[in-house]
Design a protein around this motif. Structure first.
Motif, PDB file in Angstrom:
ATOM      1  N   PRO A  16       0.823  -1.214   0.000  1.00 25.47           N
ATOM      2  CA  PRO A  16       0.000   0.000   0.000  1.00 25.47           C
ATOM      3  C   PRO A  16       0.861   1.269   0.000  1.00 25.47           C
ATOM      4  O   PRO A  16       1.913   1.321   0.639  1.00 25.47           O
ATOM      5  N   LEU A  17       0.413   2.275  -0.721  1.00 28.02           N
ATOM      6  CA  LEU A  17       1.073   3.577  -0.746  1.00 28.02           C
ATOM      7  C   LEU A  17       0.289   4.565   0.099  1.00 28.02           C
ATOM      8  O   LEU A  17      -0.941   4.515   0.151  1.00 28.02           O
ATOM      9  N   ASP A  29       4.953   1.440   2.412  1.00 32.30           N
ATOM     10  CA  ASP A  29       5.230   1.015   3.787  1.00 32.30           C
ATOM     11  C   ASP A  29       6.169  -0.184   3.856  1.00 32.30           C
ATOM     12  O   ASP A  29       6.766  -0.446   4.890  1.00 32.30           O
ATOM     13  N   TYR A  30       6.293  -0.920   2.737  1.00 33.08           N
ATOM     14  CA  TYR A  30       7.038  -2.181   2.771  1.00 33.08           C
ATOM     15  C   TYR A  30       8.456  -2.063   2.217  1.00 33.08           C
ATOM     16  O   TYR A  30       9.422  -2.449   2.873  1.00 33.08           O
ATOM     17  N   CYS A  31       8.582  -1.542   0.977  1.00 31.70           N
ATOM     18  CA  CYS A  31       9.913  -1.529   0.367  1.00 31.70           C
ATOM     19  C   CYS A  31      10.575  -0.153   0.426  1.00 31.70           C
ATOM     20  O   CYS A  31      11.732  -0.007   0.025  1.00 31.70           O
ATOM     21  N   GLY A  32       9.857   0.865   0.903  1.00 27.43           N
ATOM     22  CA  GLY A  32      10.445   2.190   1.055  1.00 27.43           C
ATOM     23  C   GLY A  32      10.485   3.028  -0.207  1.00 27.43           C
ATOM     24  O   GLY A  32      10.995   4.154  -0.186  1.00 27.43           O
ATOM     25  N   SER A  33       9.976   2.508  -1.319  1.00 25.03           N
ATOM     26  CA  SER A  33       9.975   3.283  -2.561  1.00 25.03           C
ATOM     27  C   SER A  33       9.055   4.490  -2.429  1.00 25.03           C
ATOM     28  O   SER A  33       8.086   4.481  -1.665  1.00 25.03           O
ATOM     29  N   SER A  34       9.382   5.544  -3.171  1.00 27.42           N
ATOM     30  CA  SER A  34       8.530   6.739  -3.165  1.00 27.42           C
ATOM     31  C   SER A  34       8.265   7.171  -4.598  1.00 27.42           C
ATOM     32  O   SER A  34       9.098   6.962  -5.497  1.00 27.42           O
ATOM     33  N   PHE A  35       7.102   7.781  -4.806  1.00 29.39           N
ATOM     34  CA  PHE A  35       6.683   8.140  -6.158  1.00 29.39           C
ATOM     35  C   PHE A  35       5.981   9.492  -6.140  1.00 29.39           C
ATOM     36  O   PHE A  35       5.291   9.854  -5.169  1.00 29.39           O
TER      37      PHE A  35
END
Length: 389
Positions: A16-17, A29-35
């Motif tokens: 989830p973002l 919340d899981y892999c720390g990626s941001s967009f």
């Protein structure tokens, strides 16, 4: 109709973002990626457009299939009836069970599913979209019967691996490199038809007798007018009531053993999803008629034997339509991915019969063709040498 809501998932891991005010970006919340917000909105706009196109294509395919079914149905001029399928026993009265039921709708493919309130629906079994959310439970027919699962998820995985074996044209890397994306146990809706088919068929048959008379070979052909008539009673002829499931898959994993059929109870649902029917009794009528009349025709043809040729001249089929029942039958849906392509497999949740399409190795096809060609050339050369000698 279930309420549809779109939740944003991370393109990297599908987690989830959520929007973070400090960065002004959507973060996972899981892999720390941001967009960037506009990036995700553009991505989902594209997904929604593809979903809309897929829905439109599915509706067109459904219409085309209905037309094809009508064309392939036993000739209307040879089928008579004085009845309609009796669906008076179908109802929406779930009683006390209604309070414990929930409906789910997929915003990507539109599939509507039902299950008990304790089931955590995290993805759609048809398109694997994780945005499946609870909605209103209304207008849902209560099934008359349910056929409980006999086989579990591990059995489905074993059946899939067995399905790979001895497929000489299967790419060597497929069974090792393909990734099993999702395994879902689900009850598929079926209409079950009771009825009777009666009729007669006329055939033109021949027997050919060949014998020698001196230097001559005599070929003698006898012609016969063959007639067959009879009737068959049917109980619970199954026709799947979900447009999402390919009809050929559903037909191929039959038969089910009805001796295990139970009166419907929600006690069989926990841990599984149940597809809500979206093909009505009336829309399924053509397939039901075809199966009933076709079974009688096949049975009558099987009694004609001992002839060299046998061709049907005409037929006269009469259908007596009876009661319609609503049942949920068990399947396992397995989605795999290999080289960017999705492959769907379906297994009968009672008997273990599995069907699905597999990729074909171009190199192996060419190699097989070359081997056959080499063998034919070798045989030809051997025959040529023998003739020269």
């Amino acid at each position: 109709m279930a309420i549809q809501i779109t939740n944003y998932q991370c393109p990297a891991c599908t987690g989830p973002l959520h929007f973070v005010g400090e960065s002004g970006r959507l973060e996972c919340d899981y892999c720390g990626s941001s967009f960037d917000v506009t990036e995700i909105e553009a991505l989902y706009a594209e997904k929604e457009q593809k979903a809309a196109e897929a829905t439109e294509a599915a509706e067109a395919a459904k219409a085309a299939k209905a037309t094809e079914a009508t064309e392939n149905t036993v000739d209307a001029s040879t089928v008579k009836d004085d009845s309609e399928w009796d669906d008076s026993g179908l109802n929406e009265d779930w009683g006390a069970d209604r309070e414990g039921m929930r409906a789910y709708s997929c915003p990507s493919c539109g599939a509507e599913l039902i299950c008990d309130e304790t089931t955590a629906a995290t993805s759609c079994p048809y398109c694997n979209n994780p945005t499946v959310v609870p909605g209103q439970f209304s207008g849902v027919l209560k099934p008359d019967y349910v056929l409980p699962f006999k086989l579990n998820k591990e059995d489905a995985i074993k059946a899939l691996k067995k399905h790979y074996r001895k497929k000489i044209l299967l790419p060597s890397t497929f069974s090792k490199a393909n990734h099993l994306e999702e395994i879902k146990g689900m009850y598929v809706p079926f209409w079950m038809y009771d009825g009777k088919a009666s009729g007669s068929i006329r055939f033109h048959a021949t027997r050919v007798h060949t014998y020698r008379d001196g230097d001559y070979e005599i070929r003698e052909t006898s012609h016969y007018d063959v007639s067959r008539s009879g009737s068959l009673c049917f109980e619970k002829i199954p026709v799947d009531a979900s447009s999402k499931m390919p009809d050929d898959y559903m037909d191929s994993i039959e038969p089910y053993d009805y001796s295990d059929l139970k009166p419907f109870s929600t006690a069989y649902l926990p841990g599984f999803l149940a597809d809500k029917y979206d093909v009505s009794v009336e829309e399924s009528r053509e397939r039901a008629d075809l199966r009933c009349a076709g079974s009688l025709v096949s049975a009558l043809k099987d009694t004609v034997s001992g002839y060299t040729t046998c061709n049907e001249k005409n037929r006269d089929i009469y259908l007596k339509r009876g009661k319609v029942h609503y049942a949920l039958l068990p399947i396992w849906i397995l989605n795999t991915k290999w080289e960017g392509k999705d492959f769907l497999f379906v297994m009968n949740g009672q008997t273990g019969k599995l069907v699905g399409n597999l990729p074909v190795s171009t190199k192996r096809v060419i190699g097989l063709f070359a081997a056959i060609a080499a063998s034919l050339i070798a045989i030809g050369m051997t025959m040529l040498v023998l003739l020269v000698r």
